[in-house]
Every structure is written in C-alpha cells, then in structure tokens.
Design a protein around this motif. Structure first.
Motif, PDB file in Angstrom:
ATOM      1  N   TYR A  90       0.828  -1.203   0.000  1.00 46.48           N
ATOM      2  CA  TYR A  90       0.000   0.000   0.000  1.00 46.48           C
ATOM      3  C   TYR A  90       0.864   1.256   0.000  1.00 46.48           C
ATOM      4  N   GLU A  91       1.895   1.233   0.844  1.00 44.80           N
ATOM      5  CA  GLU A  91       2.778   2.399   0.973  1.00 44.80           C
ATOM      6  C   GLU A  91       3.389   2.773  -0.377  1.00 44.80           C
ATOM      7  N   VAL A  92       3.766   1.767  -1.156  1.00 44.62           N
ATOM      8  CA  VAL A  92       4.455   2.018  -2.417  1.00 44.62           C
ATOM      9  C   VAL A  92       3.481   2.300  -3.555  1.00 44.62           C
ATOM     10  N   GLN A  93       2.375   1.546  -3.604  1.00 43.96           N
ATOM     11  CA  GLN A  93       1.530   1.605  -4.797  1.00 43.96           C
ATOM     12  C   GLN A  93       0.265   2.437  -4.653  1.00 43.96           C
ATOM     13  N   CYS A  94      -0.307   2.518  -3.466  1.00 39.59           N
ATOM     14  CA  CYS A  94      -1.649   3.096  -3.344  1.00 39.59           C
ATOM     15  C   CYS A  94      -1.651   4.482  -2.714  1.00 39.59           C
ATOM     16  N   LYS A  95      -0.684   4.706  -1.784  1.00 40.55           N
ATOM     17  CA  LYS A  95      -0.729   5.916  -0.971  1.00 40.55           C
ATOM     18  C   LYS A  95      -0.625   7.190  -1.803  1.00 40.55           C
ATOM     19  N   ILE A  96       0.097   7.126  -2.906  1.00 40.23           N
ATOM     20  CA  ILE A  96       0.303   8.319  -3.719  1.00 40.23           C
ATOM     21  C   ILE A  96      -1.026   8.934  -4.170  1.00 40.23           C
ATOM     22  N   CYS A  97      -2.042   8.115  -4.360  1.00 38.59           N
ATOM     23  CA  CYS A  97      -3.350   8.651  -4.749  1.00 38.59           C
ATOM     24  C   CYS A  97      -4.376   8.639  -3.614  1.00 38.59           C
ATOM     25  N   HIS A  98      -4.327   7.627  -2.748  1.00 39.35           N
ATOM     26  CA  HIS A  98      -5.391   7.495  -1.757  1.00 39.35           C
ATOM     27  C   HIS A  98      -5.025   8.043  -0.377  1.00 39.35           C
ATOM     28  N   PRO A 150      -3.991   7.473   6.938  1.00 34.68           N
ATOM     29  CA  PRO A 150      -4.428   8.261   8.088  1.00 34.68           C
ATOM     30  C   PRO A 150      -3.436   9.402   8.399  1.00 34.68           C
ATOM     31  N   GLY A 151      -3.898  10.640   8.301  1.00 34.31           N
ATOM     32  CA  GLY A 151      -3.052  11.800   8.593  1.00 34.31           C
ATOM     33  C   GLY A 151      -2.108  12.184   7.473  1.00 34.31           C
ATOM     34  N   GLU A 152      -2.079  11.422   6.381  1.00 33.04           N
ATOM     35  CA  GLU A 152      -1.187  11.760   5.274  1.00 33.04           C
ATOM     36  C   GLU A 152      -1.990  12.019   4.001  1.00 33.04           C
ATOM     37  N   PRO A 153      -1.672  13.128   3.319  1.00 31.39           N
ATOM     38  CA  PRO A 153      -2.419  13.426   2.104  1.00 31.39           C
ATOM     39  C   PRO A 153      -1.940  12.560   0.952  1.00 31.39           C
ATOM     40  N   ARG A 154      -2.719  12.539  -0.143  1.00 30.80           N
ATOM     41  CA  ARG A 154      -2.218  11.923  -1.356  1.00 30.80           C
ATOM     42  C   ARG A 154      -1.045  12.761  -1.866  1.00 30.80           C
ATOM     43  N   GLY A 155      -0.264  12.208  -2.779  1.00 33.56           N
ATOM     44  CA  GLY A 155       0.904  12.928  -3.277  1.00 33.56           C
ATOM     45  C   GLY A 155       0.516  14.101  -4.154  1.00 33.56           C
ATOM     46  N   ARG A 156       1.461  15.017  -4.353  1.00 31.61           N
ATOM     47  CA  ARG A 156       1.228  16.185  -5.183  1.00 31.61           C
ATOM     48  C   ARG A 156       0.792  15.798  -6.598  1.00 31.61           C
ATOM     49  N   VAL A 157       1.396  14.728  -7.118  1.00 33.88           N
ATOM     50  CA  VAL A 157       1.099  14.261  -8.476  1.00 33.88           C
ATOM     51  C   VAL A 157      -0.390  14.001  -8.679  1.00 33.88           C
ATOM     52  N   SER A 158      -1.058  13.511  -7.644  1.00 32.91           N
ATOM     53  CA  SER A 158      -2.458  13.123  -7.830  1.00 32.91           C
ATOM     54  C   SER A 158      -3.436  14.202  -7.378  1.00 32.91           C
ATOM     55  N   THR A 159      -2.931  15.344  -6.904  1.00 31.55           N
ATOM     56  CA  THR A 159      -3.836  16.436  -6.546  1.00 31.55           C
ATOM     57  C   THR A 159      -4.340  17.054  -7.839  1.00 31.55           C
ATOM     58  N   GLY A 160      -5.647  17.281  -7.901  1.00 31.63           N
ATOM     59  CA  GLY A 160      -6.207  17.837  -9.130  1.00 31.63           C
ATOM     60  C   GLY A 160      -6.771  16.773 -10.046  1.00 31.63           C
TER      61      GLY A 160
END
Lengths: 119, 287
Positions: free
Chosen positions: B80-88, B91-101
């Motif tokens: 999850y940390e490597v593949q999913c967190k960047i978009c989803h 707890p307490g952590e936003p999605r990555g900048r790449v997926s904002t917007g």
C-alpha cells in the motif's frame, strides 16, 4: 460541572461577535474560485460541504453552516485568520490531526476559507 | 391512424433535433473537460450509479481468504505504501502532489470497508476502474498480493494516525514491537450491545452534552460550540485523533484530554458505565 458548562457558554457567546467580521468583503469570483479549489483539493471526500459533493464525504465533520461553528478542531476560535492557518497546516493547531497538510498556498487557503464561510 | 402517424413523426423529429444538438455540442468542443471543474450533479450521479452496479455485477461471488491476520496486514501495508498511498493517502497523510487535481478525486480508503465487501475490494484492486484513473494493480502481482492489500485497506478502517505511524515505523525498520496490534479489533461492538441506549440518552441530557452539541432526540441549546452529533455512527474520527470505535468513544467521553490535549471538551468525571451507555445511544445514531 455546571460552572464549566456556563464558562463554555460564556466563551462561546463572546466569540459570536468576532466571527462576523471578515477581513475583506469577499467577491463572488473569490467564492467560485474557492468552490473549485475545495473540489480539486478533495475536501469533500472527507467533509460534507454544501455546493461540492464528492465520495464518500463522511470521514471528517460536516462543514454545512460552517460559519456558525464556534471552534476549529475544538481548539481555536473559528475566525478567518485561524481557518487559513488551519487549512495550510492543521498540525500547527492540532498535533496528530487526521486532517492532512495539503501544501496549499496562502492564496488558495484564503479562497477556500471565503467559500466555506459563504456557503 | 392519423394520430399514431403524428406521434411517430413528432418522436422522430425530436430525436433528430436532439441528435443534431448533441453533434454540434460535441463537434464545437463545448464540453467542460477541465479536471479542475467538478462534474455537474446529474453526471456525477450517473457515473456513481454505473460504477456501483458494474462493480457489484462483475465482481460476482469471489470468496476472499481469511484476511484479518498479522502477516497479511503487514505485507499489504508494505505494498500500500508504495503503490496506493500516492493517490489514496493514509491516516493523517495526504495523497501525493502528483495526484492532486485528479478528477474524480481518488477517495480516501478509510471507510472503503464499509462500502465494499472484501471480494469487491479485491476485484477493484485487481482490475482497476475505467474513467476513474484507477489502474489495474493486478498487473505484475500475484493474487495473494492483491488480497494482502485488501487486508490492509480493511485494517485502515480502524487505524488512528498514531497507530498508523507506529505500524509504518515497524515496517520501515523491519521490527515487530509486541505492543503493536496488527489485526482489526472487534470486541468493542460486542460489548456495546450490553448497555442500554435509552439510559444513555437520559445521561446525555443530565451531563448537559446538548449545551454544546446538537444531538438528535436530546433538547439542544444550539450553541454550535462543539460539532453536531447527527449520524454519529457514520463519522470516522473522534476529534480527528482516534477512530470512532466504541472503546475509543468511551475513553473520549471519560478523558478527552488524554486523546487530544488541546481540546475544549471538558472532563466531566463520567464513570465508565455511564460512558458505555452514552456511547450505546450515540452509536445508534445513523442515517
């Protein structure tokens, strides 16, 4: 217990006067900009917000009638300046908050704040 | 005969006008394609309707393996940390900048467990979703890996920010602290059934909770000092700190300052028994 309650009520009624004074009068462009930013930052995936619907929308508290709310995160009075600070960096107000720091700019945070008070 | 002919003719002409109109609309490029402008409400509902039905139908009757295990949740979290967190996010952590917007916004998965069955989650992760930007994660991954991710996503439903950070640290440093609880807790809901919601309602009145919160069924002063407690069961966090789970709610009602040191919610000296009763009432408030 009652002393605490009355103290809380007293504090709340004091703050009621302050919250009406926005620093600047918002124009409708700023409100619309704020509405779009609120969508793009995904605010509505966690909060219920009038005018911006998203999924699932019930992770954080509802922001309907946000202007009436007395406090932000149960920690600081709900005022424009505090809200902007909260939007930019929630952890500076409430350590360990589940609300994430979205790295928004000052301008974006103030547009979103104006929108939230307007709806 | 004449009227039937007239009806057919008018239907045809309406169809013709709609067809021409649609063609002009598409041809001129009038559709608002900017990802920064939200879908209108009709579009949004249509997409949700399509998505829900398609997932429900196509995931069929996949039966998931036993998921609530330490090994699965640990391995799932690594993926999850490597593949999913960047978009989803987490707890307490936003999605990555790449997926904002992105449009649609990738939903946070903190409540995914309440919307989808384990089998459906497995199907979505395996196949991805068209028009949603969700990739088929199953590519290049074993079925077991997919189930491990599902196991962690389900566990997230009960994770606080602090617990999540502790788990992340354990994974990064390849440790296994004994105090870390990897499996989802279930016992709080069972215990809650032993307490009377009716007595809880009376206690909420007596402790004066409604002076700050609006609570369905309890007369309120509407001061808006605290958040409204409508549909409390569906709320995910308590004070944005811990997950809204019976044991946590009881602890919050008894010692709010232990959970959030900055909170204005007062410690009213609530006994444990009273806290369970009030929780029974609050947790009964759903849509």
């Amino acid at each position: 217990m009652f002393v605490t309650l009355f103290a809380l009520l007293f504090i709340s009624s004091c703050q009621m006067k302050q919250e009406d004074s926005l620093d600047v009068m918002p124009d409708s462009n700023q409100i619309e900009r704020g509405r779009r930013l609120t969508f793009s930052y995904g605010c509505a995936v966690c909060h219920t917000i009038r005018g911006v619907r998203d999924y699932p929308g019930n992770i954080g508290p509802s922001l309907v009638d946000w202007g009436k709310q007395k406090y932000i995160a149960g920690a600081v009075p709900n005022r424009m300046s505090q809200l902007i600070l909260w939007l930019k960096n929630p952890q500076s107000i409430q350590k360990n908050s589940a609300m994430p720091n979205l790295n928004m700019t000052e301008e974006e945070a103030s547009d979103i704040a104006v929108f939230l008070y307007s709806q | 005969m004449k009227t039937r002919f007239a009806i057919i003719l008018s239907l045809l002409s309406v169809g013709f006008v709609v067809g021409i109109g649609t063609t002009i609309f598409l041809e001129l490029g009038l559709y608002d394609i900017s990802a920064l402008s939200p879908h209108n409400e009709i579009e949004r509902r249509l997409i949700m309707f399509l998505k829900n039905n398609a997932i429900e139908y196509q995931s069929g009757d996949i039966s998931p393996p036993q998921l609530n295990s330490k090994k699965r949740i640990r391995n799932g979290m690594k993926l999850y940390e490597v593949q999913c967190k960047i978009c989803h996010g987490a707890p307490g952590e936003p999605r990555g900048r790449v997926s904002t917007g992105l449009n649609p916004n990738p939903p946070p998965l903190l409540k995914a467990d309440e919307h989808w069955s384990s089998g459906q989650l497995g199907w979505i992760i395996q196949n991805g979703l068209k028009m949603a930007g969700m990739p088929g994660v199953g590519i290049g991954q074993t079925q077991e890996d997919v189930w491990n991710i599902v196991a962690f996503v389900k566990r997230m439903n009960t994770l606080s920010v602090k617990e999540y950070r502790a788990m992340k640290k354990a994974i990064q440093q390849d440790e296994d602290p004994p105090e870390l609880r990897w499996e989802s807790p279930e016992e709080g809901w069972i215990r809650l059934k032993e307490y009377s919601a009716k007595e809880g309602k009376l206690l909420l009145k007596q402790y004066g909770c409604a002076s700050c919160h609006s609570i369905p069924g309890v007369k309120t002063l509407n001061t808006h000092a605290g958040p409204g407690l409508q549909e409390w069961k569906d709320r995910h966090f308590i004070a944005g700190q811990v997950v809204n789970y019976p044991n946590n709610l009881v602890r919050w009602l008894m010692h709010p300052e232990e959970i959030d040191s900055t909170t204005l919610m007062p410690n009213l000296g609530v006994s444990e028994e009273d806290a369970w009763k009030m929780s029974a009432y609050l947790m009964g408030l759903e849509e």
